[in-house]
Design a protein around this motif. Structure first.
Motif, PDB file in Angstrom:
ATOM      1  N   GLY A   1       0.787  -1.226   0.000  1.00 43.68           N
ATOM      2  CA  GLY A   1       0.000   0.000   0.000  1.00 43.68           C
ATOM      3  C   GLY A   1       0.816   1.271   0.000  1.00 43.68           C
ATOM      4  N   ARG A   2       2.136   1.147   0.009  1.00 40.13           N
ATOM      5  CA  ARG A   2       2.987   2.348  -0.001  1.00 40.13           C
ATOM      6  C   ARG A   2       3.016   3.000  -1.385  1.00 40.13           C
ATOM      7  NH1 ARG A   2       8.695   0.547   2.242  1.00 40.13           N
ATOM      8  NH2 ARG A   2       9.017   2.807   2.498  1.00 40.13           N
ATOM      9  N   LEU A   3       2.751   2.207  -2.417  1.00 37.56           N
ATOM     10  CA  LEU A   3       2.713   2.688  -3.800  1.00 37.56           C
ATOM     11  C   LEU A   3       1.349   2.365  -4.392  1.00 37.56           C
ATOM     12  CD1 LEU A   3       3.899   3.558  -6.598  1.00 37.56           C
ATOM     13  CD2 LEU A   3       4.813   1.230  -6.796  1.00 37.56           C
ATOM     14  N   VAL A   4       0.700   3.378  -4.984  1.00 41.88           N
ATOM     15  CA  VAL A   4      -0.578   3.136  -5.655  1.00 41.88           C
ATOM     16  C   VAL A   4      -0.518   3.685  -7.073  1.00 41.88           C
ATOM     17  CG1 VAL A   4      -1.951   3.140  -3.539  1.00 41.88           C
ATOM     18  CG2 VAL A   4      -1.621   5.289  -4.798  1.00 41.88           C
ATOM     19  N   GLU A   5      -1.303   3.069  -7.947  1.00 39.99           N
ATOM     20  CA  GLU A   5      -1.389   3.545  -9.328  1.00 39.99           C
ATOM     21  C   GLU A   5      -2.843   3.709  -9.732  1.00 39.99           C
ATOM     22  OE1 GLU A   5      -0.922   0.752 -12.650  1.00 39.99           O
ATOM     23  OE2 GLU A   5      -0.061  -0.671 -11.200  1.00 39.99           O
ATOM     24  N   GLY A   6      -3.097   4.780 -10.476  1.00 37.76           N
ATOM     25  CA  GLY A   6      -4.422   5.038 -10.998  1.00 37.76           C
ATOM     26  C   GLY A   6      -4.375   5.144 -12.511  1.00 37.76           C
ATOM     27  N   LEU A   7      -5.534   5.037 -13.134  1.00 37.12           N
ATOM     28  CA  LEU A   7      -5.617   5.035 -14.593  1.00 37.12           C
ATOM     29  C   LEU A   7      -6.797   5.877 -15.049  1.00 37.12           C
ATOM     30  CD1 LEU A   7      -4.774   3.722 -17.386  1.00 37.12           C
ATOM     31  CD2 LEU A   7      -6.510   1.971 -16.878  1.00 37.12           C
ATOM     32  N   ILE A   8      -6.556   6.733 -16.051  1.00 37.85           N
ATOM     33  CA  ILE A   8      -7.636   7.466 -16.710  1.00 37.85           C
ATOM     34  C   ILE A   8      -7.513   7.225 -18.206  1.00 37.85           C
ATOM     35  CG2 ILE A   8      -8.760   9.673 -17.127  1.00 37.85           C
ATOM     36  CD1 ILE A   8      -7.485  10.771 -14.628  1.00 37.85           C
ATOM     37  N   THR A   9      -8.547   6.653 -18.790  1.00 39.12           N
ATOM     38  CA  THR A   9      -8.574   6.422 -20.230  1.00 39.12           C
ATOM     39  C   THR A   9      -9.390   7.527 -20.904  1.00 39.12           C
ATOM     40  OG1 THR A   9     -10.585   5.089 -20.104  1.00 39.12           O
ATOM     41  CG2 THR A   9      -8.469   3.934 -19.853  1.00 39.12           C
ATOM     42  N   GLU A  10      -9.277   7.610 -22.210  1.00 39.32           N
ATOM     43  CA  GLU A  10     -10.075   8.597 -22.944  1.00 39.32           C
ATOM     44  C   GLU A  10     -11.561   8.310 -22.783  1.00 39.32           C
ATOM     45  OE1 GLU A  10      -7.405  10.169 -26.610  1.00 39.32           O
ATOM     46  OE2 GLU A  10      -7.966   8.046 -26.727  1.00 39.32           O
ATOM     47  N   GLU A  11     -11.910   7.022 -22.655  1.00 41.88           N
ATOM     48  CA  GLU A  11     -13.310   6.655 -22.449  1.00 41.88           C
ATOM     49  C   GLU A  11     -13.831   7.206 -21.117  1.00 41.88           C
ATOM     50  OE1 GLU A  11     -11.536   4.228 -25.458  1.00 41.88           O
ATOM     51  OE2 GLU A  11     -10.915   4.528 -23.362  1.00 41.88           O
ATOM     52  N   MET A  12     -12.965   7.231 -20.105  1.00 43.76           N
ATOM     53  CA  MET A  12     -13.373   7.759 -18.798  1.00 43.76           C
ATOM     54  C   MET A  12     -13.592   9.270 -18.870  1.00 43.76           C
ATOM     55  SD  MET A  12     -10.815   5.458 -16.438  1.00 43.76           S
ATOM     56  CE  MET A  12     -11.224   6.202 -14.852  1.00 43.76           C
ATOM     57  N   TYR A  13     -12.728   9.974 -19.603  1.00 47.81           N
ATOM     58  CA  TYR A  13     -12.934  11.415 -19.792  1.00 47.81           C
ATOM     59  C   TYR A  13     -14.285  11.658 -20.471  1.00 47.81           C
ATOM     60  CZ  TYR A  13      -8.107  12.845 -18.647  1.00 47.81           C
ATOM     61  OH  TYR A  13      -6.921  13.117 -18.012  1.00 47.81           O
ATOM     62  N   ASN A  14     -14.563  10.875 -21.514  1.00 53.34           N
ATOM     63  CA  ASN A  14     -15.811  11.047 -22.256  1.00 53.34           C
ATOM     64  C   ASN A  14     -17.026  10.686 -21.404  1.00 53.34           C
ATOM     65  OD1 ASN A  14     -14.399  11.834 -24.560  1.00 53.34           O
ATOM     66  ND2 ASN A  14     -14.246   9.736 -25.343  1.00 53.34           N
ATOM     67  N   LYS A  15     -16.897   9.629 -20.618  1.00 52.34           N
ATOM     68  CA  LYS A  15     -17.998   9.181 -19.763  1.00 52.34           C
ATOM     69  C   LYS A  15     -18.444  10.278 -18.804  1.00 52.34           C
ATOM     70  CE  LYS A  15     -18.793   6.026 -15.850  1.00 52.34           C
ATOM     71  NZ  LYS A  15     -18.169   4.948 -15.022  1.00 52.34           N
ATOM     72  N   HIS A  16     -17.476  10.982 -18.229  1.00 49.76           N
ATOM     73  CA  HIS A  16     -17.799  11.993 -17.224  1.00 49.76           C
ATOM     74  C   HIS A  16     -17.873  13.403 -17.799  1.00 49.76           C
ATOM     75  CE1 HIS A  16     -17.533   9.150 -13.899  1.00 49.76           C
ATOM     76  NE2 HIS A  16     -16.433   8.670 -14.439  1.00 49.76           N
ATOM     77  N   GLY A  17     -17.515  13.553 -19.077  1.00 50.92           N
ATOM     78  CA  GLY A  17     -17.555  14.870 -19.696  1.00 50.92           C
ATOM     79  C   GLY A  17     -16.589  15.849 -19.062  1.00 50.92           C
ATOM     80  N   VAL A  18     -15.389  15.356 -18.772  1.00 53.87           N
ATOM     81  CA  VAL A  18     -14.394  16.154 -18.054  1.00 53.87           C
ATOM     82  C   VAL A  18     -13.236  16.515 -18.974  1.00 53.87           C
ATOM     83  CG1 VAL A  18     -12.706  16.121 -16.169  1.00 53.87           C
ATOM     84  CG2 VAL A  18     -14.979  15.152 -15.830  1.00 53.87           C
ATOM     85  N   ASP A  19     -12.821  17.767 -18.925  1.00 52.12           N
ATOM     86  CA  ASP A  19     -11.627  18.204 -19.640  1.00 52.12           C
ATOM     87  C   ASP A  19     -10.394  17.664 -18.924  1.00 52.12           C
ATOM     88  OD1 ASP A  19      -9.363  20.565 -19.731  1.00 52.12           O
ATOM     89  OD2 ASP A  19     -10.401  20.338 -21.643  1.00 52.12           O
ATOM     90  N   SER A  20      -9.359  17.337 -19.677  1.00 51.06           N
ATOM     91  CA  SER A  20      -8.171  16.725 -19.077  1.00 51.06           C
ATOM     92  C   SER A  20      -7.527  17.601 -18.009  1.00 51.06           C
ATOM     93  CB  SER A  20      -7.146  16.386 -20.159  1.00 51.06           C
ATOM     94  OG  SER A  20      -6.706  17.559 -20.826  1.00 51.06           O
ATOM     95  N   SER A  21      -7.656  18.924 -18.136  1.00 50.45           N
ATOM     96  CA  SER A  21      -7.035  19.811 -17.143  1.00 50.45           C
ATOM     97  C   SER A  21      -7.655  19.630 -15.763  1.00 50.45           C
ATOM     98  CB  SER A  21      -7.161  21.271 -17.579  1.00 50.45           C
ATOM     99  OG  SER A  21      -8.511  21.702 -17.542  1.00 50.45           O
ATOM    100  N   GLU A  22      -8.906  19.155 -15.721  1.00 48.66           N
ATOM    101  CA  GLU A  22      -9.563  18.963 -14.435  1.00 48.66           C
ATOM    102  C   GLU A  22      -9.069  17.714 -13.712  1.00 48.66           C
ATOM    103  OE1 GLU A  22     -13.730  20.361 -13.802  1.00 48.66           O
ATOM    104  OE2 GLU A  22     -13.897  19.904 -15.938  1.00 48.66           O
ATOM    105  N   ALA A  23      -8.251  16.918 -14.397  1.00 45.92           N
ATOM    106  CA  ALA A  23      -7.710  15.709 -13.776  1.00 45.92           C
ATOM    107  C   ALA A  23      -6.380  15.966 -13.077  1.00 45.92           C
ATOM    108  CB  ALA A  23      -7.532  14.615 -14.832  1.00 45.92           C
ATOM    109  N   ASP A  24      -5.877  17.196 -13.169  1.00 42.51           N
ATOM    110  CA  ASP A  24      -4.560  17.494 -12.605  1.00 42.51           C
ATOM    111  C   ASP A  24      -4.497  17.269 -11.096  1.00 42.51           C
ATOM    112  OD1 ASP A  24      -3.657  18.151 -15.114  1.00 42.51           O
ATOM    113  OD2 ASP A  24      -3.889  20.311 -14.861  1.00 42.51           O
TER     114      ASP A  24
END
Length: 321
Positions: free
Chosen positions: A219-242
């Motif tokens: 649990g000391r290291l975690v990884e997350g993933l955002i695909t283009e499909e996830m951006y489209n699903k939520h209608g979020v601009d990539s800058s909001e993922a910063d």
């Protein structure tokens, strides 16, 4: 730091082009716009350009409306680079255009990996932000700092210190921030716009990422993933993922976080650590990126499968050092 060579260049020219890194953050915009507003106040003609143009969530920073996404000035007498660890950080298109311009350059930055590409280099890896360096430059040059300049510079310091929470928050950062407030910077206005104005859609994207986290090293290291499909699903601009990679790092017990983001056929990989002893910039450098010990990034046009496992191995190795 000796600001004399930079001040001489600024005093000797009338037309200035100011550039910052593509995919800009608050420090990139704040330093370039704060400097531009101050120089216009002493009669300089200034153009502020960024290859990414206007990223909407930073529209509150004074001068934002004047940012252009092309080098709209012929034969500038001086180019100032703000918050660029190396020339290519301005973006591929801008880099090619700049190579055709013959003039002096000032490189203002706080990344330890900066390769000192300017005619004059104002680089201080111990500074909290590029905005902090710009502030000290303006003070040494005896250029007036009004409310708009102060607010722009305060925005960048707040951004790069995580609202004065990161390890980059030094005594000097607090001193400069205090002086900027005295010059008229509205700290509450900046805090509301920079840290308390996320959209519901962005929060839903964050929840989606967190619900699918993978952990390593107990649990000391975690990884997350955002695909283009996830951006489209939520209608979020990539800058909001910063914000999201920072939220992953904030989880109790996590010491290093990595976020893989697919955007426009390019993978952006954000790395964060809670301690400068876990130097994620060294990992980013192995993949052609850079940054700070506690915050770094790189980009890749390759498929994720071709480099993902190596990134995780390199991050796991940090715990063995």
């Amino acid at each position: 730091m000796d600001f004399t060579p930079a001040i001489k260049l600024l005093n000797s020219c009338n037309t200035v082009l100011i550039l910052s890194h593509h995919n800009p953050d608050a420090d990139a915009y704040g330093s370039s716009l704060g400097l531009a507003l101050a120089l216009r106040g002493v009669g300089k003609e200034v153009v502020v350009a960024n290859q990414s143009g206007k990223v909407g969530r930073f529209s509150f920073i004074p001068g934002f409306a004047e940012v252009v996404d092309k080098i709209a000035v012929n034969n500038p007498e001086l180019i100032v680079f703000c918050d660029c660890g190396e020339l290519r950080r301005v973006g591929e298109r801008f880099e090619q255009e700049i190579k055709t311009i013959k003039c002096s350059t000032i490189n203002i930055d706080h990344h330890a990996t900066n390769d000192l590409f300017g005619s004059v280099n104002l680089v201080d890896e111990h500074a909290s932000s590029t905005c902090e360096i710009v502030y000290n430059l303006l003070r040494d040059a005896k250029i007036d700092i009004g409310k708009e300049v102060a607010t722009a510079l305060f925005s960048g310091i707040s951004g790069d210190t995580g609202s004065f929470q990161y390890s980059s928050t030094t005594e000097a950062a607090f001193r400069v921030a205090t002086e900027l407030v005295a010059f008229g910077a509205d700290a509450y206005f900046v805090a509301c716009n920079l840290w308390a104005s996320r959209s519901l859609a962005a929060l839903k994207l964050e929840a989606d990422v967190i619900s699918n986290l993978k952990s390593h090293c107990g649990g000391r290291l975690v990884e997350g993933l955002i695909t283009e499909e996830m951006y489209n699903k939520h209608g979020v601009d990539s800058s909001e993922a910063d914000f999201i990679v920072g939220r992953l790092r904030d989880i109790k017990g996590v010491e290093v976080a990595v976020l893989f983001r697919k955007e426009d056929d390019i993978w952006r990989v954000n790395l964060r650590s809670k301690s400068t002893a876990l130097d994620v910039s060294a990992v980013a450098a192995k993949f052609g990126g850079g940054g700070h010990k506690a915050a770094a990034a790189f980009r890749s046009k390759m498929e994720l499968e071709s480099f993902h496992d190596q990134v995780i191995r390199e991050l796991m190795d940090l715990f063995e050092g």
